[in-house]
Enzyme design. Structure first.
Site, mmCIF file in Angstrom:
data_model
loop_
_atom_site.group_PDB
_atom_site.id
_atom_site.type_symbol
_atom_site.label_atom_id
_atom_site.label_comp_id
_atom_site.label_asym_id
_atom_site.label_seq_id
_atom_site.Cartn_x
_atom_site.Cartn_y
_atom_site.Cartn_z
ATOM 1 N N GLU A 126 0.823 -1.207 0.000
ATOM 2 C CA GLU A 126 0.000 0.000 0.000
ATOM 3 C C GLU A 126 0.857 1.256 0.000
ATOM 4 O O GLU A 126 1.864 1.340 0.687
ATOM 5 C CB GLU A 126 -0.921 0.005 1.223
ATOM 6 C CG GLU A 126 -2.049 -0.999 1.072
ATOM 7 C CD GLU A 126 -3.021 -0.969 2.231
ATOM 8 O OE1 GLU A 126 -4.215 -1.163 1.975
ATOM 9 O OE2 GLU A 126 -2.609 -0.758 3.381
ATOM 10 N N CYS A 139 3.471 8.627 0.807
ATOM 11 C CA CYS A 139 3.836 7.807 1.960
ATOM 12 C C CYS A 139 4.166 6.410 1.441
ATOM 13 O O CYS A 139 3.295 5.695 0.952
ATOM 14 C CB CYS A 139 2.656 7.798 2.937
ATOM 15 S SG CYS A 139 2.978 6.851 4.415
ATOM 16 N N CYS A 146 5.676 -6.185 9.339
ATOM 17 C CA CYS A 146 6.745 -5.572 10.138
ATOM 18 C C CYS A 146 7.181 -6.603 11.177
ATOM 19 O O CYS A 146 6.359 -7.363 11.677
ATOM 20 C CB CYS A 146 6.207 -4.311 10.830
ATOM 21 S SG CYS A 146 7.508 -3.320 11.606
ATOM 22 N N CYS A 150 4.581 -2.726 17.576
ATOM 23 C CA CYS A 150 4.091 -1.569 18.331
ATOM 24 C C CYS A 150 2.594 -1.768 18.562
ATOM 25 O O CYS A 150 1.860 -2.093 17.620
ATOM 26 C CB CYS A 150 4.384 -0.284 17.575
ATOM 27 S SG CYS A 150 6.140 -0.142 17.177
ATOM 28 N N CYS A 153 -0.241 0.026 16.415
ATOM 29 C CA CYS A 153 -0.070 0.087 14.961
ATOM 30 C C CYS A 153 -0.677 -1.145 14.289
ATOM 31 O O CYS A 153 -0.405 -2.276 14.679
ATOM 32 C CB CYS A 153 1.423 0.177 14.625
ATOM 33 S SG CYS A 153 1.762 0.055 12.853
ATOM 34 N N GLY A 210 6.080 -1.053 7.505
ATOM 35 C CA GLY A 210 7.412 -1.579 7.750
ATOM 36 C C GLY A 210 8.376 -0.619 8.410
ATOM 37 O O GLY A 210 8.118 0.577 8.529
ATOM 38 N N GLU A 211 9.494 -1.197 8.870
ATOM 39 C CA GLU A 211 10.551 -0.416 9.534
ATOM 40 C C GLU A 211 11.688 -0.230 8.516
ATOM 41 O O GLU A 211 12.432 -1.174 8.235
ATOM 42 C CB GLU A 211 11.024 -1.173 10.785
ATOM 43 C CG GLU A 211 12.282 -0.634 11.424
ATOM 44 C CD GLU A 211 12.285 0.874 11.646
ATOM 45 O OE1 GLU A 211 11.428 1.380 12.367
ATOM 46 O OE2 GLU A 211 13.163 1.553 11.062
ATOM 47 N N SER A 242 11.135 7.634 8.628
ATOM 48 C CA SER A 242 10.660 7.494 10.004
ATOM 49 C C SER A 242 11.078 6.143 10.557
ATOM 50 O O SER A 242 10.866 5.112 9.927
ATOM 51 C CB SER A 242 9.132 7.613 10.033
ATOM 52 O OG SER A 242 8.643 7.319 11.327
ATOM 53 N N SER A 264 9.809 7.780 15.904
ATOM 54 C CA SER A 264 8.539 7.443 16.550
ATOM 55 C C SER A 264 8.777 7.329 18.049
ATOM 56 O O SER A 264 9.088 6.255 18.548
ATOM 57 C CB SER A 264 8.023 6.105 15.999
ATOM 58 O OG SER A 264 7.697 6.237 14.651
ATOM 59 N N LEU A 265 8.627 8.425 18.747
ATOM 60 C CA LEU A 265 8.970 8.433 20.170
ATOM 61 C C LEU A 265 7.807 7.899 21.026
ATOM 62 O O LEU A 265 7.934 6.895 21.696
ATOM 63 C CB LEU A 265 9.370 9.854 20.589
ATOM 64 C CG LEU A 265 9.974 9.977 21.971
ATOM 65 C CD1 LEU A 265 11.274 9.201 22.098
ATOM 66 C CD2 LEU A 265 10.200 11.441 22.352
ATOM 67 N N HIS A 266 6.698 8.587 21.004
ATOM 68 C CA HIS A 266 5.427 8.130 21.568
ATOM 69 C C HIS A 266 5.353 7.987 23.087
ATOM 70 O O HIS A 266 4.269 7.777 23.634
ATOM 71 C CB HIS A 266 4.961 6.818 20.932
ATOM 72 C CG HIS A 266 4.881 6.853 19.433
ATOM 73 N ND1 HIS A 266 4.365 7.915 18.733
ATOM 74 C CD2 HIS A 266 5.285 5.965 18.496
ATOM 75 C CE1 HIS A 266 4.431 7.670 17.439
ATOM 76 N NE2 HIS A 266 5.001 6.506 17.257
ATOM 77 N N ASN A 341 -5.120 6.796 15.189
ATOM 78 C CA ASN A 341 -6.098 6.300 14.211
ATOM 79 C C ASN A 341 -6.509 4.888 14.596
ATOM 80 O O ASN A 341 -5.665 3.999 14.636
ATOM 81 C CB ASN A 341 -5.487 6.280 12.810
ATOM 82 C CG ASN A 341 -5.309 7.684 12.273
ATOM 83 O OD1 ASN A 341 -6.241 8.485 12.266
ATOM 84 N ND2 ASN A 341 -4.105 7.999 11.837
ATOM 85 N N CYS A 384 -2.243 7.118 9.062
ATOM 86 C CA CYS A 384 -1.080 6.512 9.732
ATOM 87 C C CYS A 384 -1.484 5.278 10.507
ATOM 88 O O CYS A 384 -2.422 5.321 11.293
ATOM 89 C CB CYS A 384 -0.534 7.442 10.818
ATOM 90 S SG CYS A 384 0.325 8.822 10.228
HETATM 91 N N1 SAH Z 1 8.044 1.833 11.083
HETATM 92 C C1 SAH Z 1 8.308 3.215 11.027
HETATM 93 C C2 SAH Z 1 7.547 3.961 9.948
HETATM 94 C C3 SAH Z 1 6.098 3.627 9.696
HETATM 95 S S1 SAH Z 1 4.868 4.137 10.796
HETATM 96 C C4 SAH Z 1 8.057 3.842 12.370
HETATM 97 O O1 SAH Z 1 7.500 3.179 13.245
HETATM 98 O O2 SAH Z 1 8.458 4.996 12.563
HETATM 99 C C5 SAH Z 1 4.670 5.902 10.554
HETATM 100 C C6 SAH Z 1 4.181 6.603 11.825
HETATM 101 O O3 SAH Z 1 2.817 6.282 12.126
HETATM 102 C C7 SAH Z 1 4.990 6.194 13.049
HETATM 103 O O4 SAH Z 1 5.291 7.312 13.836
HETATM 104 C C8 SAH Z 1 4.018 5.300 13.766
HETATM 105 O O5 SAH Z 1 4.335 5.187 15.119
HETATM 106 C C9 SAH Z 1 2.701 5.982 13.507
HETATM 107 N N2 SAH Z 1 1.531 5.129 13.747
HETATM 108 C C10 SAH Z 1 1.460 3.787 13.695
HETATM 109 N N3 SAH Z 1 0.202 3.374 13.988
HETATM 110 C C11 SAH Z 1 -0.539 4.466 14.233
HETATM 111 C C12 SAH Z 1 -1.924 4.691 14.541
HETATM 112 N N4 SAH Z 1 -2.768 3.679 14.657
HETATM 113 N N5 SAH Z 1 -2.341 5.968 14.695
HETATM 114 C C13 SAH Z 1 -1.483 6.995 14.538
HETATM 115 N N6 SAH Z 1 -0.182 6.843 14.217
HETATM 116 C C14 SAH Z 1 0.303 5.595 14.062
HETATM 117 FE FE1 SF4 Z 2 6.416 -1.475 12.541
HETATM 118 FE FE2 SF4 Z 2 6.461 1.233 12.614
HETATM 119 FE FE3 SF4 Z 2 4.154 -0.104 12.978
HETATM 120 FE FE4 SF4 Z 2 6.040 -0.160 14.870
HETATM 121 S S1 SF4 Z 2 4.884 1.670 14.158
HETATM 122 S S2 SF4 Z 2 4.860 -1.928 14.098
HETATM 123 S S3 SF4 Z 2 7.880 -0.162 13.624
HETATM 124 S S4 SF4 Z 2 5.377 -0.072 11.120
#
Ligand code: SAH
Ligand code: SF4
Length: 416
Positions: A126, A139, A146, A150, A153, A210-211, A242, A264-266, A341, A384
């Site tokens: 996608e 994007c 992955c 997380c 995600c 993916g990462e 990212s 992606s700190l969070h 999301n 996202c």
């Molecule tokens: N794997 C990489 C890049 C892809 S995710 C990473 O983790 O950085 C892109 C961004 O979307 C990241 O910051 C991720 O943490 C965020 N993300 C993932 N799931 C989400 C969700 N359900 N709602 C909002 N942001 C999300």
């Molecule tokens: Fe993989 Fe990024 Fe999703 Fe974490 S946020 S599961 S690293 S795609």
């Protein structure tokens, strides 16, 4: 990405007719995604004499990346004989477009199917396009699924199917530009770069599935081609990678790719980040921020973006906002607050809008730009963290429920 529009209107997205693959030679080696040395080798393998190779490579580069052609017959300055040889040995065809969805807010989401081409099983990927005032962001995905998990995600619930090849990563950019009519048509003199004025795809973010730092070599190759000044010519300042925090690869991202970095700190505490972003158990917040401080090319004009997903009652207190500011002290940074999301089965709720604004206020008062990323394309599951490919399709009933949810939260985030 700092997004500006709201997606108030979430009636079902339009679906465009899928397009069949451009040729029948799906499993032939592709010339897309090869660097110049590899292109020269490919030409050598079909008998192009050494003295011609440099010139031929420059011609191919122009056709592939300035003009965006996907059929050898369009290479009008290449002799018929060589075109026929190329066609017998290689392909430059695009992947199949399984679906193209256009959100009410203009966001587009494509599902592409790539043949195996020796890289493992065929995969579906996608890619999302987000148009905004004055720019358009693509994007791009780096893996299918992955290896990381997380907890907030959607992609993280899908096991890694495989890494994408450089061809597959770059093809997402090429085919998006095809579909948007973003390649120059008509005469473009050889040697001319793609004009950056008036382009639809102005920015790339490696924020799809993916990462990217677990697929470093292929991501690097694709991004170096995307930013090559004699080809697609995207500025490295408009390419953002990212990562969830693959610390040992951060230095190389800066020195070998030279793109912008997003983290992606969070969470601001290790115990919480261990849970939300489990890679934190391997490289904790302190190690991650050390790598950020040492990021090559970092300065006030080239800041690192810290992404922070807003999870209700989990990481959204004002004390955490203050800790965030303290933590990032001394790092040229932008903070990107991402409303969570939802996806079917997700265990979190998005923070209330007032809480997100109050959190943003604390961060703003400390002098950071902190755009709140407005969810885009939720009606087509393009926001996202909502990406997840066909192998585990969302059931129609769940989709309906989620659409209702998305409609509700879009209305509340629009303040309505
Ligand atoms: N794997 C990489 C890049 C892809 S995710 C990473 O983790 O950085 C892109 C961004 O979307 C990241 O910051 C991720 O943490 C965020 N993300 C993932 N799931 C989400 C969700 N359900 N709602 C909002 N942001 C999300
Ligand atoms: Fe993989 Fe990024 Fe999703 Fe974490 S946020 S599961 S690293 S795609």
């Amino acid at each position: 990405m700092s997004l500006t529009e709201t997606d108030r209107d979430v009636t079902p997205a339009r679906k465009a007719a899928p397009r069949p693959p451009a040729d029948g030679a799906a499993e032939m080696p592709s010339l897309i995604g090869l660097d110049r040395a590899e292109l020269a080798e490919a030409l050598a393998s079909i008998g192009v004499p050494e003295r011609q190779r440099r010139m031929r490579v420059a011609q191919l580069w122009h056709w592939l990346y300035v003009r965006g052609i996907s059929d050898f017959s369009e290479m009008t300055n290449v002799s018929k004989g060589l075109r026929a040889d190329l066609e017998r040995a290689f392909t430059i065809a695009r992947p199949e477009i399984v679906s193209e969805q256009i959100s009410n807010d203009g966001t587009r989401k494509w599902l592409f199917r790539f043949p195996s081409r020796g890289a493992g099983r065929p995969v579906e990927v996608e890619t999302v396009y987000i148009p905004e005032e004055g720019r358009g962001t693509l994007c791009v995905s780096s893996q299918v699924g992955c290896t990381l998990t997380c907890t907030f995600c959607h992609t993280g619930t899908q096991r890694l199917v495989r890494n994408l090849t450089a061809e597959e990563i770059l093809s997402q950019v090429l085919i998006a530009r095809d579909r948007l009519g973003d390649f120059p048509r008509g005469e473009t003199p050889e040697g001319a770069a793609v004009p950056s004025e008036g382009r639809l795809v102005t920015n790339i973010v490696m924020m799809g599935m993916g990462e990217p730092l677990y697929n470093f070599d292929n991501v690097k190759k694709a991004l170096l081609i995307a930013s090559d000044g004699e080809g697609l010519s995207l500025s490295k300042r408009r390419i953002t990678l990212s990562t969830s925090g693959v610390v040992p690869m951060i230095e190389r991202t800066g020195s070998e790719i030279g793109c912008m970095l997003a983290i992606s700190l969070h969470a601001v505490r290790d115990d919480l980040r261990d849970e939300l972003v489990p890679i934190n158990k391997k490289w904790n917040i302190a190690a991650l921020l050390d790598a950020c401080r040492a990021y090559p090319g970092l300065n006030n004009a080239r800041r690192i973006t810290f992404e922070y997903v807003m999870l209700k009652g989990v990481n959204d207190s004002l004390a955490e906002a203050r800790d965030l500011v303290r933590l990032l002290k001394g790092i040229p940074a932008k903070i990107n607050l991402i409303p969570f999301n939802p996806w079917p089965g997700s265990a979190y709720e998005c923070s209330d809008w007032e809480q997100i604004e109050a959190f943003a206020d604390v961060v703003n008062r400390a002098g950071y730009a902190s755009p709140i990323r407005t969810p885009r394309g939720r009606d087509i599951f393009a926001a996202c963290g909502q990406l997840k490919s066909e192998s585990e399709k969302v059931r129609a009933r769940e989709r309906k429920a989620l659409e209702t949810d998305a409609a509700r939260s879009a209305l509340s985030s629009a303040g309505g």
